[in-house]
Scaffold this motif. Structure first.
Motif, PDB file in Angstrom:
ATOM      1  N   LEU A  16      -2.938  51.919  34.939  1.00  0.00           N
ATOM      2  CA  LEU A  16      -1.590  52.475  34.933  1.00  0.00           C
ATOM      3  C   LEU A  16      -1.635  53.988  35.099  1.00  0.00           C
ATOM      4  O   LEU A  16      -0.868  54.553  35.887  1.00  0.00           O
ATOM      5  N   LEU A  17      -2.523  54.647  34.379  1.00  0.00           N
ATOM      6  CA  LEU A  17      -2.629  56.103  34.486  1.00  0.00           C
ATOM      7  C   LEU A  17      -2.968  56.527  35.914  1.00  0.00           C
ATOM      8  O   LEU A  17      -2.440  57.522  36.416  1.00  0.00           O
ATOM      9  N   LYS A  18      -3.833  55.754  36.567  1.00  0.00           N
ATOM     10  CA  LYS A  18      -4.169  56.051  37.971  1.00  0.00           C
ATOM     11  C   LYS A  18      -2.982  55.747  38.887  1.00  0.00           C
ATOM     12  O   LYS A  18      -2.702  56.509  39.812  1.00  0.00           O
ATOM     13  N   ALA A  22      -1.210  60.175  36.964  1.00  0.00           N
ATOM     14  CA  ALA A  22      -1.341  61.021  35.781  1.00  0.00           C
ATOM     15  C   ALA A  22      -2.764  61.577  35.688  1.00  0.00           C
ATOM     16  O   ALA A  22      -2.988  62.594  35.036  1.00  0.00           O
ATOM     17  N   VAL A  23      -3.703  60.895  36.325  1.00  0.00           N
ATOM     18  CA  VAL A  23      -5.106  61.322  36.393  1.00  0.00           C
ATOM     19  C   VAL A  23      -5.567  61.190  37.844  1.00  0.00           C
ATOM     20  O   VAL A  23      -4.941  60.502  38.638  1.00  0.00           O
ATOM     21  N   GLU A  24      -6.675  61.854  38.152  1.00  0.00           N
ATOM     22  CA  GLU A  24      -7.164  61.826  39.532  1.00  0.00           C
ATOM     23  C   GLU A  24      -8.048  60.631  39.853  1.00  0.00           C
ATOM     24  O   GLU A  24      -8.105  60.189  40.993  1.00  0.00           O
ATOM     25  N   ASN A  25      -8.750  60.109  38.831  1.00  0.00           N
ATOM     26  CA  ASN A  25      -9.669  58.993  39.100  1.00  0.00           C
ATOM     27  C   ASN A  25      -9.898  58.179  37.831  1.00  0.00           C
ATOM     28  O   ASN A  25      -9.443  58.558  36.747  1.00  0.00           O
ATOM     29  N   GLY A  26     -10.644  57.094  37.984  1.00  0.00           N
ATOM     30  CA  GLY A  26     -10.907  56.202  36.863  1.00  0.00           C
ATOM     31  C   GLY A  26     -11.714  56.836  35.758  1.00  0.00           C
ATOM     32  O   GLY A  26     -11.493  56.568  34.574  1.00  0.00           O
ATOM     33  N   VAL A  32      -9.648  60.431  29.038  1.00  0.00           N
ATOM     34  CA  VAL A  32      -8.463  60.813  28.261  1.00  0.00           C
ATOM     35  C   VAL A  32      -8.099  59.743  27.239  1.00  0.00           C
ATOM     36  O   VAL A  32      -7.626  60.070  26.142  1.00  0.00           O
ATOM     37  N   VAL A  33      -8.349  58.474  27.568  1.00  0.00           N
ATOM     38  CA  VAL A  33      -8.094  57.404  26.609  1.00  0.00           C
ATOM     39  C   VAL A  33      -9.108  57.487  25.470  1.00  0.00           C
ATOM     40  O   VAL A  33      -8.739  57.440  24.287  1.00  0.00           O
ATOM     41  N   LYS A  48      -9.556  51.296  26.561  1.00  0.00           N
ATOM     42  CA  LYS A  48      -9.355  51.518  27.991  1.00  0.00           C
ATOM     43  C   LYS A  48      -8.749  50.281  28.661  1.00  0.00           C
ATOM     44  O   LYS A  48      -8.010  50.397  29.620  1.00  0.00           O
ATOM     45  N   ARG A  49      -9.094  49.123  28.160  1.00  0.00           N
ATOM     46  CA  ARG A  49      -8.632  47.871  28.769  1.00  0.00           C
ATOM     47  C   ARG A  49      -7.373  47.344  28.068  1.00  0.00           C
ATOM     48  O   ARG A  49      -7.021  46.173  28.216  1.00  0.00           O
TER      49      ARG A  49
END
Length: 68
Positions: A16-18, A22-26, A32-33, A48-49
């Motif tokens: 979701l963040l990707k 909100a973030v550039e990569n995995g 951040v999580v 993370k999951r």
């Protein structure tokens, strides 16, 4: 505020963040999580999951994501 339309039953938090940029990569999403910078429904989320579902609200820095 970002409104994210969920097509399936859930989406993993890092995906979701990707998806909302909100973030550039995995790797950044995982970091951040892990650092406790993401809140799910008002509670800090370290998984993370974590399965984000319709009706959830995700907060990260200046992002507020409503999952619909």
């Amino acid at each position: 505020m970002i409104h994210f339309k969920l097509d399936g039953e859930y989406i993993h938090l890092i995906q979701l963040l990707k998806a909302v940029n909100a973030v550039e990569n995995g790797g950044e999403a995982q970091a951040v999580v892990s650092d406790g910078l993401v809140c799910c429904n008002g509670e800090t989320e370290y998984r993370k999951r974590y399965k984000v579902r319709k009706g959830d609200t995700i907060e990260f820095l200046n992002y507020k994501i409503m999952v619909e």
